[in-house]
Scaffold this active site. Sequence first.
Site, mmCIF file in Angstrom:
data_model
loop_
_atom_site.group_PDB
_atom_site.id
_atom_site.type_symbol
_atom_site.label_atom_id
_atom_site.label_comp_id
_atom_site.label_asym_id
_atom_site.label_seq_id
_atom_site.Cartn_x
_atom_site.Cartn_y
_atom_site.Cartn_z
ATOM 1 N N HIS A 19 -6.952 -4.291 -9.321
ATOM 2 C CA HIS A 19 -5.792 -4.050 -10.178
ATOM 3 C C HIS A 19 -4.663 -5.025 -9.863
ATOM 4 C CE1 HIS A 19 -3.059 -1.616 -7.504
ATOM 5 N NE2 HIS A 19 -4.157 -1.156 -6.966
ATOM 6 N N ASP A 42 -1.288 -4.176 -1.612
ATOM 7 C CA ASP A 42 -1.916 -3.267 -2.579
ATOM 8 C C ASP A 42 -1.473 -3.683 -3.978
ATOM 9 O OD1 ASP A 42 -2.918 -1.217 -4.122
ATOM 10 O OD2 ASP A 42 -1.737 0.362 -3.185
ATOM 11 N N GLU A 53 -3.190 0.623 -12.876
ATOM 12 C CA GLU A 53 -3.972 1.455 -11.941
ATOM 13 C C GLU A 53 -3.078 2.478 -11.276
ATOM 14 O OE1 GLU A 53 -5.821 2.542 -8.004
ATOM 15 O OE2 GLU A 53 -3.865 1.660 -8.435
ATOM 16 N N GLU A 54 -1.881 2.027 -10.886
ATOM 17 C CA GLU A 54 -0.983 2.875 -10.093
ATOM 18 C C GLU A 54 -0.405 4.041 -10.887
ATOM 19 O OE1 GLU A 54 -0.703 2.684 -6.957
ATOM 20 O OE2 GLU A 54 -1.008 0.611 -6.300
ATOM 21 N N ASP A 87 -10.156 -2.735 -3.865
ATOM 22 C CA ASP A 87 -8.819 -2.177 -3.657
ATOM 23 C C ASP A 87 -8.598 -1.986 -2.160
ATOM 24 O OD1 ASP A 87 -6.308 -1.084 -4.154
ATOM 25 O OD2 ASP A 87 -7.019 0.300 -5.690
ATOM 26 N N HIS A 105 1.919 1.160 0.456
ATOM 27 C CA HIS A 105 3.032 1.495 -0.445
ATOM 28 C C HIS A 105 4.408 1.381 0.232
ATOM 29 C CE1 HIS A 105 0.808 3.529 -4.045
ATOM 30 N NE2 HIS A 105 0.195 2.458 -3.597
#
Length: 345
Positions: free
Chosen positions: A63, A176, A206-207, A229, A313
């Site tokens: 992604h 990420d 994606e998120e 990922d 994150h």
Amino acid sequence: MVDIELLKRIVEAPGVSGYEFMGIRDAVIEALEGHVDEIRVDKLGNVIARKKGEGPKVMVAAHMDKIGVMVNHIDKNGYLHIVPVGGVDPRTLVAQRIRFFTEKGERFGVVGHIPPHLQKPEDRKKAADWDTLVVDVGADSDEEAGEMGFRIGTIGEFAPAFTRLNENRIATPYLDDRVCLYAMIEAARAVEEHTADLYFVASVQEEVGLRGARVASYAIDAEIGIAMDVTFAKQTGDKGKIVPELGKGPVMDVGPNINPRIRAFADEVAKKYDIPLQVEASPRPTGTDANIMQINREGMATAVLSVPIRYMHSQVELADLRDIDSTVKLAKHLLEELRPMDLTP
Ligand SMILES: [Zn+2]
């Protein structure tokens, strides 16, 4: 060897979920052009590149969207109130810079912090949340913020901060999933002799719910799907629950989201080429694009190939360059060696 310049470019290109057109989309196309047979962009903004082969048809997805923030209110004093796009922990934003993409170009804002001298005992116990957090962009009024280009809906991301810690370790926002996007691009470039019909998808959104992979899966209708990922690496505060370690190679899950035949095949390929490969137990569907890919149409035989990272994150996501390198190698060899096979579990 990891191409640090390309990795940095991929990591820093703008692209919050739904806003991938702000930078990363063109960066991906530029990096793939000349190395694949065709490239197209669909209506959601997924980049779909193909290296033609007889079969089996394989979809590889990484992604390209990032978590970020969106302005939802500008108050009289010129402060921006923001809401998260994807899984942003508001505590990671305190005393940090945010990079905004305004109508008048790129602008920075900072999230204020009460100086320790002025904090009351109760302030020390409070954590930042979305209701109290505001962004200072240097404006003294809503009018001035507006003149600077800020609007309701203006998009922001963590400010770039790519840092080389030592020979093998890097820390930066947005490993990420840009580190796997980089690995997918390098693998796509590196694949030489192959039988499989290869589709490389830089997926959007994606998120916010695996939304790009859903429509790309439908369009491509592949038999085999590999999501690339990031996953968790052992880190401070993990209470011993995390098994994969930095520097010990890529990670591939086992569990209901993973086709056992593809997984066993990956083990064979890793052994053949002497590539380290770590295992992760995933008793539930993974939070990756593989989740939605597996249940596309009549089903796809899926696997997840991951670069382990720490501090997911946050602005200081941390990875090991050796793992990135091994991920590229494993992806390349896996795709080159794939032949039509029985995919029944
Ligand atoms: Zn991700």
